[in-house]
Design a protein around this motif. Structure first.
Motif, PDB file in Angstrom:
ATOM      1  N   ASN A  81       0.786  -1.231   0.000  1.00 42.74           N
ATOM      2  CA  ASN A  81       0.000   0.000   0.000  1.00 42.74           C
ATOM      3  C   ASN A  81       0.817   1.281   0.000  1.00 42.74           C
ATOM      4  OD1 ASN A  81      -2.617  -0.988  -0.262  1.00 42.74           O
ATOM      5  ND2 ASN A  81      -2.647  -1.631   1.868  1.00 42.74           N
ATOM      6  N   ASN A  82       1.943   1.249  -0.689  1.00 38.64           N
ATOM      7  CA  ASN A  82       2.670   2.497  -0.906  1.00 38.64           C
ATOM      8  C   ASN A  82       2.207   3.108  -2.221  1.00 38.64           C
ATOM      9  OD1 ASN A  82       4.304   2.387   1.405  1.00 38.64           O
ATOM     10  ND2 ASN A  82       5.574   0.834   0.417  1.00 38.64           N
ATOM     11  N   PHE A  83       2.207   4.431  -2.279  1.00 39.71           N
ATOM     12  CA  PHE A  83       1.817   5.100  -3.517  1.00 39.71           C
ATOM     13  C   PHE A  83       2.997   5.067  -4.482  1.00 39.71           C
ATOM     14  CE2 PHE A  83       1.846   9.246  -5.884  1.00 39.71           C
ATOM     15  CZ  PHE A  83       0.857   8.918  -6.789  1.00 39.71           C
ATOM     16  N   HIS A  84       2.845   4.320  -5.577  1.00 37.43           N
ATOM     17  CA  HIS A  84       3.855   4.310  -6.628  1.00 37.43           C
ATOM     18  C   HIS A  84       3.171   4.818  -7.889  1.00 37.43           C
ATOM     19  CE1 HIS A  84       6.912   2.371  -4.320  1.00 37.43           C
ATOM     20  NE2 HIS A  84       6.168   1.319  -4.089  1.00 37.43           N
ATOM     21  N   GLY A  85       3.443   6.037  -8.244  1.00 39.17           N
ATOM     22  CA  GLY A  85       2.794   6.584  -9.416  1.00 39.17           C
ATOM     23  C   GLY A  85       3.334   7.952  -9.732  1.00 39.17           C
ATOM     24  N   MET A  86       2.681   8.611 -10.666  1.00 38.60           N
ATOM     25  CA  MET A  86       3.137   9.934 -11.095  1.00 38.60           C
ATOM     26  C   MET A  86       1.923  10.840 -11.258  1.00 38.60           C
ATOM     27  SD  MET A  86       5.744  11.781 -11.961  1.00 38.60           S
ATOM     28  CE  MET A  86       7.142  10.800 -12.462  1.00 38.60           C
ATOM     29  N   VAL A  87       2.027  12.029 -10.678  1.00 33.08           N
ATOM     30  CA  VAL A  87       0.974  13.033 -10.841  1.00 33.08           C
ATOM     31  C   VAL A  87       1.184  13.699 -12.200  1.00 33.08           C
ATOM     32  CG1 VAL A  87       0.000  15.154  -9.873  1.00 33.08           C
ATOM     33  CG2 VAL A  87       0.811  13.337  -8.346  1.00 33.08           C
ATOM     34  N   SER A  88       0.104  13.990 -12.897  1.00 28.96           N
ATOM     35  CA  SER A  88       0.195  14.533 -14.248  1.00 28.96           C
ATOM     36  C   SER A  88       0.742  15.967 -14.210  1.00 28.96           C
ATOM     37  CB  SER A  88      -1.183  14.502 -14.911  1.00 28.96           C
ATOM     38  OG  SER A  88      -2.045  15.426 -14.255  1.00 28.96           O
ATOM     39  N   PRO A  89       1.219  16.485 -15.339  1.00 32.45           N
ATOM     40  CA  PRO A  89       1.802  17.839 -15.342  1.00 32.45           C
ATOM     41  C   PRO A  89       0.844  18.917 -14.825  1.00 32.45           C
ATOM     42  CG  PRO A  89       2.375  16.694 -17.367  1.00 32.45           C
ATOM     43  CD  PRO A  89       1.422  15.806 -16.630  1.00 32.45           C
ATOM     44  N   SER A  90      -0.469  18.783 -15.102  1.00 30.71           N
ATOM     45  CA  SER A  90      -1.419  19.787 -14.598  1.00 30.71           C
ATOM     46  C   SER A  90      -1.709  19.588 -13.121  1.00 30.71           C
ATOM     47  CB  SER A  90      -2.739  19.692 -15.375  1.00 30.71           C
ATOM     48  OG  SER A  90      -3.427  18.494 -15.002  1.00 30.71           O
ATOM     49  N   GLY A  91      -1.321  18.452 -12.569  1.00 30.40           N
ATOM     50  CA  GLY A  91      -1.579  18.150 -11.161  1.00 30.40           C
ATOM     51  C   GLY A  91      -2.988  17.651 -10.912  1.00 30.40           C
ATOM     52  N   ARG A  92      -3.765  17.424 -11.965  1.00 28.90           N
ATOM     53  CA  ARG A  92      -5.168  17.045 -11.779  1.00 28.90           C
ATOM     54  C   ARG A  92      -5.393  15.542 -11.726  1.00 28.90           C
ATOM     55  NH1 ARG A  92      -8.134  21.405 -11.945  1.00 28.90           N
ATOM     56  NH2 ARG A  92      -7.282  23.261 -12.959  1.00 28.90           N
ATOM     57  N   ARG A  93      -4.430  14.766 -12.183  1.00 30.76           N
ATOM     58  CA  ARG A  93      -4.619  13.318 -12.201  1.00 30.76           C
ATOM     59  C   ARG A  93      -3.324  12.612 -11.784  1.00 30.76           C
ATOM     60  NH1 ARG A  93      -7.571  11.653 -17.673  1.00 30.76           N
ATOM     61  NH2 ARG A  93      -5.917  12.810 -18.722  1.00 30.76           N
ATOM     62  N   ALA A  94      -3.453  11.385 -11.428  1.00 32.60           N
ATOM     63  CA  ALA A  94      -2.262  10.586 -11.119  1.00 32.60           C
ATOM     64  C   ALA A  94      -2.460   9.188 -11.673  1.00 32.60           C
ATOM     65  CB  ALA A  94      -2.027  10.525  -9.615  1.00 32.60           C
ATOM     66  N   ALA A  95      -1.436   8.666 -12.332  1.00 34.72           N
ATOM     67  CA  ALA A  95      -1.444   7.266 -12.771  1.00 34.72           C
ATOM     68  C   ALA A  95      -0.570   6.499 -11.789  1.00 34.72           C
ATOM     69  CB  ALA A  95      -0.897   7.147 -14.186  1.00 34.72           C
ATOM     70  N   TYR A  96      -1.051   5.355 -11.340  1.00 33.93           N
ATOM     71  CA  TYR A  96      -0.304   4.635 -10.306  1.00 33.93           C
ATOM     72  C   TYR A  96      -0.491   3.128 -10.453  1.00 33.93           C
ATOM     73  CZ  TYR A  96      -4.841   4.296  -7.910  1.00 33.93           C
ATOM     74  OH  TYR A  96      -6.145   4.040  -7.603  1.00 33.93           O
TER      75      TYR A  96
END
Lengths: 440, 162
Positions: free
Chosen positions: A144-159
């Protein structure tokens, strides 16, 4: 074996035994905490078969309720210096927030709330300054660690996430609907690694390795693929075998260029590779590098650390041309850790230390305005994981288990980040990312 | 069969947490893995017929959990954040840190065999049963692990004293 060889062999064994006994013991919580955890997982029936165990569970619940009702700890509204450290495992309702620093239009993603797949154990999203658990919960994975990337606009994250049957997948968190998690792609028999966003946020690039690989056993392959978010179409850009692993530096979708490194399993990267319209270009790497692509994926920064007396140097280069890298000539004798690219700017956040016993601090480095100190750590209090920028770049989060500090970059004013009281003993939430939310 | 879990926890939680911490290189994670090991053991209560073999069962489960953690960490360990690079500091236990680093640097299977045999006192045959291997494989894993550990440890020592 001669007597001398035998003596040497025995001495070596003794030394090995002594060294392996060296490290300090790990924390051991009371049995009640583990009993309660088992009880949550199994339902009361299985575990409460013995009367002793039942008593333990009741004791745990009483303790937890008492902890939940504990009054908030009084604390200054602004912290002049870091108080972040490993402060124990139980988060208490924390300190008075500073409303001039916190912004409720942004959410914080918390890693590692608890292990397992129980409701409430996966990484959670909460508004800055609030402790509401209901804002959102990511798809879980065992650790349950967050492994992902927030999008350039900061509105979404893929994980990345992993279902209880062991299958990994890629998921999307949308700041407009933080309570809903969308599975983008299932990855049967593979383990995903890093994610890179296209600047227009229509697609992501990601890397995978085969599921059979374990530490010390070379993976059969490592691949880099792209995923179009609208159509779901997946395209494999590159694949490497022979026990090597790809790590993505950045992907420039507009120019069709992706930069990555190749590392033998478990070793530092040995090759910088650019995959582009003109084919694949590789450059051998000298030394150990950490590399980070800019949000527009045009530029990369790299930190190279060579040890005393040189320590670390900071370099920049166009993504597709590692050969033209330029040393930014920060002063010598520094140790550097990279916070990341500051969203909405061409600036970089760095953790800077000036030698074995020197001051350590967070700086924002600008190619035009130079270095700007935003936060100083008390010696020995550097955080347990990477600090990160607010999704709009206006603040830096200095994470800790059960406590954290938010630093406004413009004013350097700080605020403690409020944590909720634990819903279960031994929760270890750790702030790990920032995302824009719709206004409440 | 009724199992006195609290007694077993009192007897084995400390050594199990220490073992897992060394294998994954993180005390907090080691503690978590130990807890998860006991949770799984408690859940499997119904299928436990031999409490005397419990210690080996616990170590086997903790080993598998640690492997899983290391596998996941390996693919994500691009540039781990340290805040500062490892440097000799006041009050900092350099030797313990070196041991941690070396155990992380050698293959997990070798690290597990070394720790079980040299640190936790399992006999070679017990390590073999515990890891589901032949005794010959354990012997060779111990030999390679020992060689790799010592070589990596000396490399690290030379690097730090440069």
């Amino acid at each position: 074996m001669s007597d001398d060889e035998l003596r040497r062999d025995l001495a070596e064994e003794d030394e090995l035994r002594r060294l392996l006994h060296r490290t300090e013991p790990a924390p051991v919580p009371p049995f009640a905490a583990v009993a309660r955890r088992a009880d949550r997982r199994t339902g009361f029936g299985t575990f409460a078969a013995t009367a002793g165990a039942a008593l333990v569970v009741i004791a745990a619940i009483v303790l937890w309720r008492l902890a939940s009702q504990a009054p908030a700890v009084a604390s200054p509204s602004a912290l002049p210096e870091s108080t972040v450290g490993l402060a124990g495992q139980n988060a208490q309702p924390s300190a008075t927030p500073n409303p001039a620093v916190l912004k409720s239009g942004f959410g914080v993603i918390y890693s590692g709330v608890r292990q397992g797949w129980d409701q409430g154990s996966a990484p959670q999203i909460r508004r800055e300054g609030e402790t509401d658990r209901g804002t959102g919960e990511l798809a879980g994975s065992f650790f349950n660690n967050f492994h992902g990337m927030v999008s350039p606009s900061g509105r979404r994250a893929a994980y990345t996430g992993q279902t209880q049957d062991g299958q990994w997948g890629l998921y999307l968190l949308d700041g407009a609907r933080p309570a809903e998690q969308r599975r983008l792609l299932a990855l049967p028999n593979e383990i995903p690694g890093e994610v890179a966003w296209a600047a227009d946020e229509t697609a992501i690039a990601f890397n995978v390795q085969d599921h059979g690989a374990t530490q010390g056993v070379a993976p059969k392959y490592s691949a880099i693929r792209t995923l179009d978010l609208a159509s779901g179409m997946v395209n494999e850009l590159a694949r490497v075998t022979g026990g090597n692993l790809y790590h993505i530096v950045a992907w420039n979708k507009a120019s069709g260029t992706l930069a990555a490194t190749i590392a033998p399993n478990g070793e530092p990267a040995t090759t910088y590779v650019v995959i582009g319209p003109a084919g694949t270009k590789t450059t051998p790497l000298d030394g150990a590098w950490g590399m980070y692509g800019s949000p527009d994926a045009r530029t990369a920064i790299g930190v190279r650390c060579d040890g005393a007396p040189t320590y670390c140097s900071l370099w920049t280069w166009p993504l597709d041309d590692f050969g033209s890298r330029a040393d930014q000539h920060l002063e010598s004798g520094l140790w550097l850790g990279v916070v990341g690219w500051r969203p909405g700017s061409n600036e970089i956040g760095l953790v800077v230390g000036s030698g074995p016993k020197g001051q350590e601090q967070i700086e924002v480095w600008s190619p035009t305005a130079g270095r700007h100190i935003v936060y100083r750590f008390v010696d020995g209090k550097t955080p347990p994981s990477r600090p990160f920028f607010r999704a709009d770049g206006s603040a830096i989060f200095v994470p800790g288990y059960g406590e954290a500090v938010v630093v406004d970059i413009a004013t350097t004013a700080t605020s403690p980040l409020p944590f909720p009281a634990p819903a279960a003993l031994y929760e270890r939430p750790l702030p790990a990312g920032s995302i824009r939310l719709d206004q409440p | 069969m009724t199992v006195d879990w609290e007694r077993l926890y009192g007897e084995h939680a400390g050594e199990l947490a220490g073992y897992a911490a060394k294998l994954v290189g993180d005390r907090e994670v080691g503690s978590d893995l130990m807890q998860e090991t006991f949770v799984r053991a408690i859940r499997a209560s119904g299928s436990i017929h031999d409490v005397s073999a419990m210690r080996a069962w616990l170590f086997r489960t903790a080993t598998n959990l640690a492997y899983s953690h290391r596998r996941r960490s390996a693919i994500l360990a691009f540039v781990p954040f340290t805040g500062r690079e490892p440097l000799p500091r006041g009050g900092f236990d350099i030797e313990a840190d070196q041991v941690r680093s070396v155990l992380r640097a050698i293959p997990a299977e070798q690290a597990a065999a070394l720790l079980l045999f040299y640190d936790n006192g399992f006999a070679r045959a017990e390590v073999a049963t515990l890891l589901g291997l032949s005794e010959e494989t354990v012997k060779s894993r111990l030999a390679r692990g020992r060689r790799n550990f010592i070589a990596a440890y000396h490399r690290l020592e030379r690097g730090l004293s440069r």
